[in-house]
Write a protein that holds these residues in place. Structure first.
Motif, PDB file in Angstrom:
ATOM      1  N   ARG A  87     -12.432 -61.483   0.434  1.00 40.12           N
ATOM      2  CA  ARG A  87     -11.243 -61.185   1.236  1.00 40.12           C
ATOM      3  C   ARG A  87     -11.602 -60.736   2.648  1.00 40.12           C
ATOM      4  N   HIS A  88     -12.564 -59.808   2.739  1.00 41.23           N
ATOM      5  CA  HIS A  88     -12.881 -59.214   4.036  1.00 41.23           C
ATOM      6  C   HIS A  88     -14.186 -59.725   4.637  1.00 41.23           C
ATOM      7  N   GLY A  89     -14.938 -60.539   3.901  1.00 39.45           N
ATOM      8  CA  GLY A  89     -16.235 -60.983   4.395  1.00 39.45           C
ATOM      9  C   GLY A  89     -17.220 -59.834   4.413  1.00 39.45           C
ATOM     10  N   CYS A  90     -18.042 -59.789   5.444  1.00 40.74           N
ATOM     11  CA  CYS A  90     -19.026 -58.705   5.569  1.00 40.74           C
ATOM     12  C   CYS A  90     -18.352 -57.465   6.151  1.00 40.74           C
ATOM     13  N   SER A  91     -18.507 -56.339   5.463  1.00 46.26           N
ATOM     14  CA  SER A  91     -17.935 -55.069   5.914  1.00 46.26           C
ATOM     15  C   SER A  91     -19.022 -54.005   5.929  1.00 46.26           C
ATOM     16  N   ALA A  92     -18.769 -52.941   6.687  1.00 48.87           N
ATOM     17  CA  ALA A  92     -19.744 -51.859   6.765  1.00 48.87           C
ATOM     18  C   ALA A  92     -19.039 -50.531   6.954  1.00 48.87           C
ATOM     19  N   THR A  93     -19.617 -49.482   6.391  1.00 47.16           N
ATOM     20  CA  THR A  93     -19.157 -48.113   6.628  1.00 47.16           C
ATOM     21  C   THR A  93     -20.049 -47.494   7.690  1.00 47.16           C
ATOM     22  N   LEU A  94     -19.418 -46.964   8.734  1.00 44.19           N
ATOM     23  CA  LEU A  94     -20.134 -46.356   9.847  1.00 44.19           C
ATOM     24  C   LEU A  94     -19.779 -44.885   9.941  1.00 44.19           C
ATOM     25  N   VAL A  95     -20.711 -44.075  10.394  1.00 44.32           N
ATOM     26  CA  VAL A  95     -20.416 -42.699  10.787  1.00 44.32           C
ATOM     27  C   VAL A  95     -20.693 -42.607  12.287  1.00 44.32           C
ATOM     28  N   ILE A  96     -19.670 -42.212  13.030  1.00 50.82           N
ATOM     29  CA  ILE A  96     -19.769 -42.164  14.490  1.00 50.82           C
ATOM     30  C   ILE A  96     -20.389 -40.839  14.905  1.00 50.82           C
ATOM     31  N   ARG A  97     -21.484 -40.906  15.655  1.00 47.42           N
ATOM     32  CA  ARG A  97     -22.159 -39.705  16.150  1.00 47.42           C
ATOM     33  C   ARG A  97     -21.655 -39.291  17.527  1.00 47.42           C
ATOM     34  N   ASN A  98     -21.215 -40.260  18.322  1.00 45.11           N
ATOM     35  CA  ASN A  98     -20.783 -39.977  19.690  1.00 45.11           C
ATOM     36  C   ASN A  98     -19.825 -41.065  20.136  1.00 45.11           C
ATOM     37  N   GLY A  99     -18.913 -40.706  21.038  1.00 37.31           N
ATOM     38  CA  GLY A  99     -18.030 -41.678  21.638  1.00 37.31           C
ATOM     39  C   GLY A  99     -16.871 -42.104  20.764  1.00 37.31           C
ATOM     40  N   THR A 100     -16.224 -43.210  21.180  1.00 37.43           N
ATOM     41  CA  THR A 100     -15.025 -43.719  20.504  1.00 37.43           C
ATOM     42  C   THR A 100     -15.171 -45.216  20.279  1.00 37.43           C
ATOM     43  N   ILE A 101     -14.767 -45.664  19.097  1.00 36.44           N
ATOM     44  CA  ILE A 101     -14.802 -47.080  18.749  1.00 36.44           C
ATOM     45  C   ILE A 101     -13.375 -47.618  18.712  1.00 36.44           C
TER      46      ILE A 101
ATOM     47  N   PHE B   2     -15.822 -39.563  17.426  1.00 34.30           N
ATOM     48  CA  PHE B   2     -17.021 -38.987  16.825  1.00 34.30           C
ATOM     49  C   PHE B   2     -16.788 -38.185  15.544  1.00 34.30           C
ATOM     50  N   SER B   3     -17.789 -38.275  14.693  1.00 35.36           N
ATOM     51  CA  SER B   3     -17.878 -37.644  13.377  1.00 35.36           C
ATOM     52  C   SER B   3     -17.048 -38.338  12.314  1.00 35.36           C
ATOM     53  N   ALA B   4     -16.164 -39.248  12.721  1.00 40.48           N
ATOM     54  CA  ALA B   4     -15.303 -39.902  11.735  1.00 40.48           C
ATOM     55  C   ALA B   4     -16.071 -40.995  10.982  1.00 40.48           C
ATOM     56  N   PRO B   5     -15.848 -41.100   9.678  1.00 41.03           N
ATOM     57  CA  PRO B   5     -16.343 -42.254   8.927  1.00 41.03           C
ATOM     58  C   PRO B   5     -15.331 -43.380   9.031  1.00 41.03           C
ATOM     59  N   VAL B   6     -15.770 -44.590   9.341  1.00 41.39           N
ATOM     60  CA  VAL B   6     -14.854 -45.714   9.476  1.00 41.39           C
ATOM     61  C   VAL B   6     -15.416 -46.916   8.734  1.00 41.39           C
ATOM     62  N   ARG B   7     -14.505 -47.806   8.394  1.00 38.75           N
ATOM     63  CA  ARG B   7     -14.873 -49.064   7.747  1.00 38.75           C
ATOM     64  C   ARG B   7     -14.571 -50.196   8.712  1.00 38.75           C
ATOM     65  N   VAL B   8     -15.579 -51.020   8.995  1.00 38.30           N
ATOM     66  CA  VAL B   8     -15.421 -52.166   9.879  1.00 38.30           C
ATOM     67  C   VAL B   8     -15.516 -53.420   9.032  1.00 38.30           C
ATOM     68  N   SER B   9     -14.545 -54.327   9.150  1.00 37.46           N
ATOM     69  CA  SER B   9     -14.584 -55.563   8.368  1.00 37.46           C
ATOM     70  C   SER B   9     -14.598 -56.770   9.290  1.00 37.46           C
ATOM     71  N   GLY B  10     -14.989 -57.916   8.721  1.00 41.46           N
ATOM     72  CA  GLY B  10     -15.058 -59.136   9.491  1.00 41.46           C
ATOM     73  C   GLY B  10     -16.306 -59.271  10.323  1.00 41.46           C
TER      74      GLY B  10
ATOM     75  N   THR C  37     -19.942 -60.536  11.505  1.00 43.77           N
ATOM     76  CA  THR C  37     -20.504 -61.887  11.450  1.00 43.77           C
ATOM     77  C   THR C  37     -21.613 -62.003  10.418  1.00 43.77           C
ATOM     78  N   SER C  38     -22.246 -60.881  10.072  1.00 45.10           N
ATOM     79  CA  SER C  38     -23.279 -60.872   9.034  1.00 45.10           C
ATOM     80  C   SER C  38     -23.367 -59.470   8.455  1.00 45.10           C
ATOM     81  N   SER C  39     -24.085 -59.347   7.343  1.00 42.23           N
ATOM     82  CA  SER C  39     -24.229 -58.041   6.712  1.00 42.23           C
ATOM     83  C   SER C  39     -25.072 -57.126   7.590  1.00 42.23           C
ATOM     84  N   LEU C  40     -24.594 -55.890   7.801  1.00 43.00           N
ATOM     85  CA  LEU C  40     -25.312 -54.922   8.627  1.00 43.00           C
ATOM     86  C   LEU C  40     -26.263 -54.115   7.752  1.00 43.00           C
ATOM     87  N   ALA C  41     -27.458 -53.941   8.226  1.00 41.02           N
ATOM     88  CA  ALA C  41     -28.479 -53.244   7.439  1.00 41.02           C
ATOM     89  C   ALA C  41     -28.195 -51.752   7.399  1.00 41.02           C
TER      90      ALA C  41
END
Length: 523
Positions: A221-235, A266-274, A276-280
């Motif tokens: 459904r979502h293809g390659c997805s990743a969970t990120l933890v932001i250390r600084n800035g805004t996404i 920053f500090s927020a955990p986020v999920r990014v989907s779509g 282009t490839s699996s993130l290590a």
């Protein structure tokens, strides 16, 4: 504990702490986080915790200012709600790399120790990860409402391992807590926020986001997805991430409750989907407003954190070996589980059989996975928290393959161990069960000889395989076809008994020969 670089001091504001929860399996880490989440998040929104590393954000009430305190240049805005990001790491021994990764991402840690069990192996392993990462930490003594709880014993156990709590000869903060009643949890959260305040965590909200990939997965459904933890800035949605010298757009963004959002800071955990490839997992990411600026900085991409390697990095390719090979296909729901399960499965190799993971990846078991091992002898196909696609099921049935599905890592490891035991080379071993000294030869007709003798050790049984020894030299093999004691046919005779026996043997037996009865067993 700064993770920033070249940010103007006037742009930096206080950021929420990222806290990792670590400890031995079944010491109450997930129960503690569940209680915090359910009490601090809207009812019904807190889901279950899985075997892979989870990241969750909780919101606490505003800090009550003391009377007479001046606001001054306080960037924390004590009238605002306070946030904490929690990372929950598995306690299973197999997930040590994930615990290390969690410690590297976090600002501080909670070391969970059960009041019932005290310090255990993964407690020490978690403590080592915390101290290696130079994290400040707080000890949470859990399960204080259990009948066998003994807080003083826990303090002694910790002191024996050089962890000295406040009031017990040291300065490490601690709080006894109950995830059942909630006792001590508010105090724990306040201590964590106080330690975070002392650490002076700062970040720039106007900078492009940077942080760490803590998990990745793939689905239809979502293809390659990743969970990120932001250390600084805004996404933002539409940003382009640079990870390990590759760029991938942020097509969709979700918070830790999987609600779609347009941006996160920053500090927020986020999920990014779509992607282009699996993130290590363990990789550092940087977000840029467009593809052009992302590509311009690829040459300056920061290296991956050294705390963990991808499971695929450790999966050995097919090699020419003299051992027997157990070929394995391994698919998992997320990279962390694949990493841990791969490591545990490869550990099972021994001197006789080598486990080779010949196909692995994130996502369901596909027909291509099965085709990759179609020429192998009895490949072991394992899916961990994933489904098997319908074409794969049909192909498996045609090729008489079996796909095993598991949701607990050690159940999969048990299967591998059982297969190794089943497939290992067997050696036929002779075990002497009795011996007889020949006293007299009564008759001999072709290969059949009737003799008399005394059992000097063990026992002899009708039908037993034997060998004849004369002056310590092997003479012949044979078989006991009949036994008699006191002229009565019997099935067996024991040590100290005299008996008559009919032996089938190619060579003649003589008085004073020793007849050894033995059994063959596979070992």
């Amino acid at each position: 504990m700064s993770h920033l670089s070249d940010n103007s001091a006037e742009k930096l504001i206080e950021r929420p702490p990222i806290i990792v929860i670590m400890g031995h399996i079944d010491h109450g880490k997930s129960s503690l986080l569940d209680y915090i989440r359910k009490s601090k998040i809207v009812e019904g929104e807190a889901g279950s915790i899985t075997q892979h590393l989870g990241a969750y954000e909780v919101v606490l009430p505003p800090k009550q200012k003391k009377a007479g305190t001046a606001s001054g240049n306080d960037n924390s805005n004590s009238g605002d709600c306070r946030k904490i990001t929690f990372l929950d790491t598995p306690g299973h021994a197999a997930f040590s790399a994930m615990r290390s990764r969690g410690a590297q991402v976090a600002d501080l840690a909670i070391l969970v120790v059960s009041a019932e069990d005290g310090v255990k192996p993964q407690t020490l392993e978690a403590l080592s990860a915390i101290t290696s990462a130079k994290l400040p930490y707080v000890v949470a003594i859990t399960k204080i409402d259990k009948p066998n709880a003994n807080i003083e014993r826990v303090k002694q156990d910790l002191a024996a391992n050089h962890v000295f709590l406040e009031g017990y000869g040291g300065s490490v903060p601690f709080t006894p807590v109950s995830s059942k009643s909630g006792a001590g949890i508010d105090e724990l959260l306040e201590i964590l926020l106080l330690v975070a305040e002392i650490s002076e965590l700062k970040a720039d909200p106007d900078a492009g986001a940077s942080g760490v990939v803590i998990e990745s997965s793939t689905d239809n459904r979502h293809g390659c997805s990743a969970t990120l933890v932001i250390r600084n800035g805004t996404i933002h949605v539409g940003d382009v991430l640079v990870v390990d010298r590759q760029a991938t757009p942020v097509r969709a963004l979700f918070n830790h409750l999987l609600h779609r959002i347009s941006k996160a800071t920053f500090s927020a955990p986020v999920r990014v989907s779509g992607c282009t490839s699996s993130l290590a997992t363990g990789s550092v990411f940087h977000a840029y407003p467009n593809k052009k600026s992302a590509e311009a900085t690829l040459v300056d991409q920061s290296p991956r954190l050294p705390v963990v390697s991808q499971a695929s990095d450790r999966i050995s390719s097919r090699s020419v070996v003299t051992k027997s090979i157990l070929p394995v296909v391994l698919k998992a729901d997320v990279s962390g589980s694949l990493e841990a399960l791969s490591a545990e499965i490869l550990k099972q190799s021994n001197d006789a059989i080598e486990v080779q993971i010949v196909q692995s990846g994130i996502g369901p078991v596909s027909e291509n996975d099965l085709r990759a091992v179609s020429v192998d002898t009895e490949p072991l196909i394992i899916g961990f928290n994933v489904k098997t696609e319908k074409p794969s099921q049909t192909y498996a049935e045609q090729k008489l393959m079996k796909v095993y599905s598991f949701s607990v890592i050690y159940d999969a490891v048990d299967l591998v161990q059982a297969e190794i035991e089943r497939r290992r080379p067997r050696e036929e071993v002779e075990e002497v069960v009795g011996s007889l000294k020949v006293l007299k030869i009564f008759s001999r007709q072709k290969d059949k000889q009737v003799i008399g003798g005394a059992v000097v050790s063990g026992k002899l049984t009708e039908g037993a395989q034997i060998r004849v020894i004369r002056h310590d030299n092997f003479i012949t093999n044979g078989k006991i076809s009949e036994l008699q004691a006191q002229k009565i046919r019997v099935k067996e005779v024991g040590v100290g008994s005299q008996c008559g026996l009919m032996v089938e043997a190619k060579h003649s037996i003589a008085p004073n020969d020793i007849i050894e009865a033995f059994v063959l067993s596979s070992k």
